[in-house]
Design an enzyme around this catalytic site. Sequence first.
Site, mmCIF file in Angstrom:
data_model
loop_
_atom_site.group_PDB
_atom_site.id
_atom_site.type_symbol
_atom_site.label_atom_id
_atom_site.label_comp_id
_atom_site.label_asym_id
_atom_site.label_seq_id
_atom_site.Cartn_x
_atom_site.Cartn_y
_atom_site.Cartn_z
ATOM 1 N N HIS A 19 10.724 5.148 -24.236
ATOM 2 C CA HIS A 19 12.092 5.327 -23.752
ATOM 3 C C HIS A 19 13.013 5.914 -24.821
ATOM 4 O O HIS A 19 13.937 6.662 -24.491
ATOM 5 C CB HIS A 19 12.612 4.006 -23.170
ATOM 6 C CG HIS A 19 11.837 3.579 -21.942
ATOM 7 N ND1 HIS A 19 11.700 2.284 -21.534
ATOM 8 C CD2 HIS A 19 11.120 4.322 -21.039
ATOM 9 C CE1 HIS A 19 10.947 2.233 -20.430
ATOM 10 N NE2 HIS A 19 10.582 3.450 -20.127
ATOM 11 N N HIS A 42 4.834 8.415 -12.485
ATOM 12 C CA HIS A 42 4.403 7.011 -12.398
ATOM 13 C C HIS A 42 5.618 6.154 -12.748
ATOM 14 O O HIS A 42 5.786 5.723 -13.889
ATOM 15 C CB HIS A 42 3.256 6.734 -13.369
ATOM 16 C CG HIS A 42 2.015 7.504 -13.066
ATOM 17 N ND1 HIS A 42 1.931 8.867 -13.244
ATOM 18 C CD2 HIS A 42 0.811 7.103 -12.596
ATOM 19 C CE1 HIS A 42 0.712 9.276 -12.881
ATOM 20 N NE2 HIS A 42 0.020 8.229 -12.489
ATOM 21 N N GLU A 128 5.631 6.429 -7.090
ATOM 22 C CA GLU A 128 5.028 5.134 -7.445
ATOM 23 C C GLU A 128 4.089 4.750 -6.305
ATOM 24 O O GLU A 128 4.502 4.697 -5.149
ATOM 25 C CB GLU A 128 6.123 4.080 -7.662
ATOM 26 C CG GLU A 128 5.624 2.656 -7.792
ATOM 27 C CD GLU A 128 4.587 2.441 -8.891
ATOM 28 O OE1 GLU A 128 4.797 2.875 -10.032
ATOM 29 O OE2 GLU A 128 3.545 1.838 -8.577
ATOM 30 N N ASP A 156 0.704 9.607 -4.786
ATOM 31 C CA ASP A 156 -0.010 9.795 -6.043
ATOM 32 C C ASP A 156 0.775 10.798 -6.903
ATOM 33 O O ASP A 156 0.943 11.953 -6.509
ATOM 34 C CB ASP A 156 -1.415 10.339 -5.734
ATOM 35 C CG ASP A 156 -2.252 10.485 -6.999
ATOM 36 O OD1 ASP A 156 -1.708 10.937 -8.021
ATOM 37 O OD2 ASP A 156 -3.437 10.121 -6.968
ATOM 38 N N GLY A 157 1.242 10.331 -8.056
ATOM 39 C CA GLY A 157 2.089 11.167 -8.905
ATOM 40 C C GLY A 157 1.380 12.408 -9.434
ATOM 41 O O GLY A 157 2.004 13.448 -9.640
ATOM 42 N N ASP A 182 3.302 8.907 -17.033
ATOM 43 C CA ASP A 182 3.159 7.599 -17.679
ATOM 44 C C ASP A 182 2.266 6.680 -16.841
ATOM 45 O O ASP A 182 2.721 5.658 -16.317
ATOM 46 C CB ASP A 182 4.579 7.006 -17.828
ATOM 47 C CG ASP A 182 4.581 5.641 -18.479
ATOM 48 O OD1 ASP A 182 3.649 5.337 -19.234
ATOM 49 O OD2 ASP A 182 5.530 4.866 -18.213
#
Length: 304
Positions: A19, A42, A128, A156-157, A182
């Site tokens: 982050h 994600h 997500e 599905d990302g 991620d």
Amino acid sequence: MFSYRHAFHAGNHADVLKHITLIATLRHLMRKEAGITLIDTHAGAGLYRLDGDYAQTGAEARDGVVKLMATLRPHGQAPAAAATAIDDYLDLIASYNPSGTLRVYPGSPFVMHPLMRTESRDRLKLFELHPTDSRTLAGNIEQLGAGRQIAVARQDGFEALRPLLPPPPSATGSKRALVLIDPSYEIKSDYAKVSSCMQDALKRFPTGTYLVWYPVIPRPEAHELPRRLKTLSNQAQRPWLHATLAIGRDPADGPDDRPGLTASGMFVINPPHTLKATLAEALPQLLGHLGRGKGQGQALESGG
Ligand code: SAM
């Protein structure tokens, strides 16, 4: 599949590294007037209770954001001096905890949201797959009342990214995107998916800014991933930056205890030119505050 819940890990050292890098990157990208598409492949649940059941189970935030906040912003005392990127991060975390007690940890969607510009100039696309977390995420995002500026999909990302690149042009005609990848790496195939997803993304939109988080663990796929990302970036002739933070073993753990995740990395393709200096200032300080002993370290390398 789907035994991973980010709530167990929210605010740990890996989230701190991820982050801080995300905020520093966004800060720079937002200096340009043109709107930008932000994609979080994600996204997780969005907001996490640090005093909730999940976080208590792992208590991982205690070796991450909680320790950093307690050291640099002690209750009732003047804040200690820190690198700009760390201050920026702690300011953002504090904005979600107005009482001064750390109760809520913002996941990546809520790290990005305060940095977006209003008037719908910037867009945020969130993916997500977990049924519960995607519902929680949608509910948390709903509260923001951001309308069409933020979209949440239970998809599905890895697959969702493809049709989004290249992004649509902004009002000024420029195409800009930041993509955070991620995954939980719960299944081994995630490593290969990240590589192939990045290979495809660099073909479709070579000038996008891509941030990939990965765990530093004794597993060949985890070692191989940053190497592969370097090769892909070099082949595409794009600059890259690679930061790692290892907090080392918990001295309270015995020799037979499983140490849990002690290190992770962020690989950034097309980083802002300011990011290297920003992280070079922040990483040694992060290690100083979060390092636990044996195995601790930090590294920053760049190329392209
Ligand atoms: N990006 C979040 C943050 O920084 O706050 C944390 C994300 S967590 C590390 C990974 C998330 O990916 C989990 O919530 C998991 O349910 C979700 N997930 C797993 N496989 C997925 C997939 N193929 N597509 C989208 N989400 C997935």
